[in-house]
Write a protein that holds these residues in place. Structure first.
Motif, PDB file in Angstrom:
ATOM      1  N   PRO A  70       0.877  -1.323   0.047  1.00  0.00           N
ATOM      2  CA  PRO A  70       0.031  -0.062   0.154  1.00  0.00           C
ATOM      3  C   PRO A  70       0.913   1.264  -0.084  1.00  0.00           C
ATOM      4  N   PRO A  71       0.343   2.393  -0.650  1.00  0.00           N
ATOM      5  CA  PRO A  71       1.146   3.756  -0.360  1.00  0.00           C
ATOM      6  C   PRO A  71       1.035   4.051   0.884  1.00  0.00           C
ATOM      7  N   SER A  72       2.149   5.079   0.932  1.00  0.00           N
ATOM      8  CA  SER A  72       2.269   5.690   2.018  1.00  0.00           C
ATOM      9  C   SER A  72       1.239   7.034   2.023  1.00  0.00           C
ATOM     10  N   PRO A  73       0.925   7.544   3.587  1.00  0.00           N
ATOM     11  CA  PRO A  73      -0.072   8.664   3.331  1.00  0.00           C
ATOM     12  C   PRO A  73       0.778   9.920   2.792  1.00  0.00           C
ATOM     13  N   GLN A  74       1.733   9.943   2.431  1.00  0.00           N
ATOM     14  CA  GLN A  74       2.637  11.244   1.649  1.00  0.00           C
ATOM     15  C   GLN A  74       2.355  10.954   0.483  1.00  0.00           C
ATOM     16  N   ALA A  75       2.576   9.953  -0.202  1.00  0.00           N
ATOM     17  CA  ALA A  75       2.277   9.433  -1.521  1.00  0.00           C
ATOM     18  C   ALA A  75       0.830   9.866  -1.967  1.00  0.00           C
ATOM     19  N   ILE A  76      -0.083   9.314  -0.959  1.00  0.00           N
ATOM     20  CA  ILE A  76      -1.406   9.773  -1.409  1.00  0.00           C
ATOM     21  C   ILE A  76      -1.692  11.094  -1.470  1.00  0.00           C
ATOM     22  N   ASP A  77      -1.050  11.968  -0.552  1.00  0.00           N
ATOM     23  CA  ASP A  77      -1.291  13.324  -0.546  1.00  0.00           C
ATOM     24  C   ASP A  77      -0.822  13.847  -1.845  1.00  0.00           C
ATOM     25  N   ARG A  78       0.398  13.397  -2.181  1.00  0.00           N
ATOM     26  CA  ARG A  78       1.256  14.058  -3.514  1.00  0.00           C
ATOM     27  C   ARG A  78       0.325  13.766  -4.823  1.00  0.00           C
ATOM     28  N   MET A  79      -0.386  12.399  -4.532  1.00  0.00           N
ATOM     29  CA  MET A  79      -1.167  12.119  -5.486  1.00  0.00           C
ATOM     30  C   MET A  79      -2.628  12.884  -5.660  1.00  0.00           C
ATOM     31  N   ASP A  80      -3.208  13.235  -4.688  1.00  0.00           N
ATOM     32  CA  ASP A  80      -4.286  14.096  -4.669  1.00  0.00           C
ATOM     33  C   ASP A  80      -3.860  15.655  -5.022  1.00  0.00           C
ATOM     34  N   ARG A  81      -2.847  16.056  -4.801  1.00  0.00           N
ATOM     35  CA  ARG A  81      -2.191  17.233  -5.502  1.00  0.00           C
ATOM     36  C   ARG A  81      -2.010  17.254  -6.909  1.00  0.00           C
ATOM     37  N   THR A  82      -1.408  16.171  -7.405  1.00  0.00           N
ATOM     38  CA  THR A  82      -1.030  15.893  -8.948  1.00  0.00           C
ATOM     39  C   THR A  82      -2.368  15.641  -9.415  1.00  0.00           C
ATOM     40  N   LEU A  83      -3.228  15.055  -8.976  1.00  0.00           N
ATOM     41  CA  LEU A  83      -4.526  14.663  -9.868  1.00  0.00           C
ATOM     42  C   LEU A  83      -5.198  16.202  -9.925  1.00  0.00           C
ATOM     43  N   GLY A  84      -5.177  17.214  -8.965  1.00  0.00           N
ATOM     44  CA  GLY A  84      -5.792  18.236  -9.096  1.00  0.00           C
ATOM     45  C   GLY A  84      -4.930  19.039 -10.084  1.00  0.00           C
ATOM     46  N   TRP A  85      -3.758  18.959 -10.521  1.00  0.00           N
ATOM     47  CA  TRP A  85      -3.230  19.695 -11.367  1.00  0.00           C
ATOM     48  C   TRP A  85      -3.612  19.262 -12.871  1.00  0.00           C
ATOM     49  N   LEU A  86      -4.145  18.042 -12.868  1.00  0.00           N
ATOM     50  CA  LEU A  86      -4.568  17.531 -14.253  1.00  0.00           C
ATOM     51  C   LEU A  86      -5.897  18.255 -14.583  1.00  0.00           C
ATOM     52  N   LEU A  87      -6.536  18.897 -13.510  1.00  0.00           N
ATOM     53  CA  LEU A  87      -7.834  19.657 -14.175  1.00  0.00           C
ATOM     54  C   LEU A  87      -7.602  20.943 -14.755  1.00  0.00           C
ATOM     55  N   ALA A  88      -6.160  21.460 -14.630  1.00  0.00           N
ATOM     56  CA  ALA A  88      -5.878  22.580 -15.174  1.00  0.00           C
ATOM     57  C   ALA A  88      -5.490  22.283 -16.792  1.00  0.00           C
ATOM     58  N   CYS A  89      -5.370  21.092 -17.127  1.00  0.00           N
ATOM     59  CA  CYS A  89      -4.992  20.917 -18.389  1.00  0.00           C
ATOM     60  C   CYS A  89      -6.506  20.791 -19.178  1.00  0.00           C
ATOM     61  N   ASP A  90      -6.646  21.068 -20.607  1.00  0.00           N
ATOM     62  CA  ASP A  90      -7.645  20.879 -21.236  1.00  0.00           C
ATOM     63  C   ASP A  90      -7.924  19.314 -21.332  1.00  0.00           C
ATOM     64  N   GLU A  91      -9.232  18.945 -21.960  1.00  0.00           N
ATOM     65  CA  GLU A  91      -9.721  17.570 -21.937  1.00  0.00           C
ATOM     66  C   GLU A  91      -8.624  16.721 -22.482  1.00  0.00           C
ATOM     67  N   GLU A  92      -8.251  17.054 -23.820  1.00  0.00           N
ATOM     68  CA  GLU A  92      -7.442  16.227 -24.840  1.00  0.00           C
ATOM     69  C   GLU A  92      -6.172  16.116 -24.114  1.00  0.00           C
ATOM     70  N   ALA A  93      -5.643  17.232 -23.626  1.00  0.00           N
ATOM     71  CA  ALA A  93      -4.433  17.022 -22.832  1.00  0.00           C
ATOM     72  C   ALA A  93      -4.209  16.044 -21.582  1.00  0.00           C
ATOM     73  N   ARG A  94      -5.281  16.233 -20.661  1.00  0.00           N
ATOM     74  CA  ARG A  94      -5.537  15.545 -19.730  1.00  0.00           C
ATOM     75  C   ARG A  94      -5.418  14.140 -20.083  1.00  0.00           C
ATOM     76  N   ARG A  95      -6.318  13.571 -20.850  1.00  0.00           N
ATOM     77  CA  ARG A  95      -6.340  12.386 -21.322  1.00  0.00           C
ATOM     78  C   ARG A  95      -5.335  11.833 -21.648  1.00  0.00           C
ATOM     79  N   LEU A  96      -4.342  12.477 -22.513  1.00  0.00           N
ATOM     80  CA  LEU A  96      -3.107  11.853 -23.099  1.00  0.00           C
ATOM     81  C   LEU A  96      -2.133  11.816 -22.016  1.00  0.00           C
TER      82      LEU A  96
END
Length: 153
Positions: A70-96
């Motif tokens: 299982p991932p560490s809590p810090q890795a899960i926090d970084r994942m949450d932050r990173t997935l939020g950054w994906l929302l700044a990309c347009d849909e086409e770029a986000r998917r790719l």
């Protein structure tokens, strides 16, 4: 012989700092893969699960042995932050960008999308650039803490 340019002036290309955007995205994809899956249990029965034969018992123990840690809590926090950054990309770029973070090859993306790998690489680079802008803005928000800040007072 031509020397390759480094990302950092004064450092050889072998010591260049890797791009943080794809690394963070790959880490987020790996963290998401290692999270435990929530299996839905049927609500109709309150009976416990029963092992019918030794083969099914052996198969379930082998599956547990292959499960990643299982991932560490810090890795899960970084994942949450990173997935939020994906929302700044347009849909086409986000998917790719996410497909590349999950390890899907350019060839398979070409087959799925119908465009050339050159076009797909440009779209992914556009998404990485957007994430880099967010990373730079995030770095500026962090307070600078000096080791000897108490001595300065």
């Amino acid at each position: 012989m031509a020397q390759t340019a480094s990302a950092i002036p004064g450092k050889p290309a072998s010591e260049a700092t890797p791009d943080p955007a794809p690394l963070l995205l790959r880490e987020a994809a790996d963290t998401l893969r290692r999270l435990p899956r929530g299996l839905a249990r049927p609500r109709l029965s309150s009976w416990p699960e029963v092992v019918r034969d030794s083969a099914s018992l052996f198969a379930s123990s082998q599956d547990a042995a292959r499960r990643p840690s299982p991932p560490s809590p810090q890795a899960i926090d970084r994942m949450d932050r990173t997935l939020g950054w994906l929302l700044a990309c347009d849909e086409e770029a986000r998917r790719l960008v996410w497909a590349r973070a999950m390890g899907i090859s350019w060839r398979r993306l070409e087959d799925m999308d119908g465009r050339s790998h050159v076009t797909l690489r440009k779209i992914v680079a556009r998404g990485h650039d957007r994430i880099r802008v967010l990373l730079a803005a995030d770095d500026k928000k962090k307070p600078v803490i000096r080791k000897n800040s108490l001595q300065d007072l």
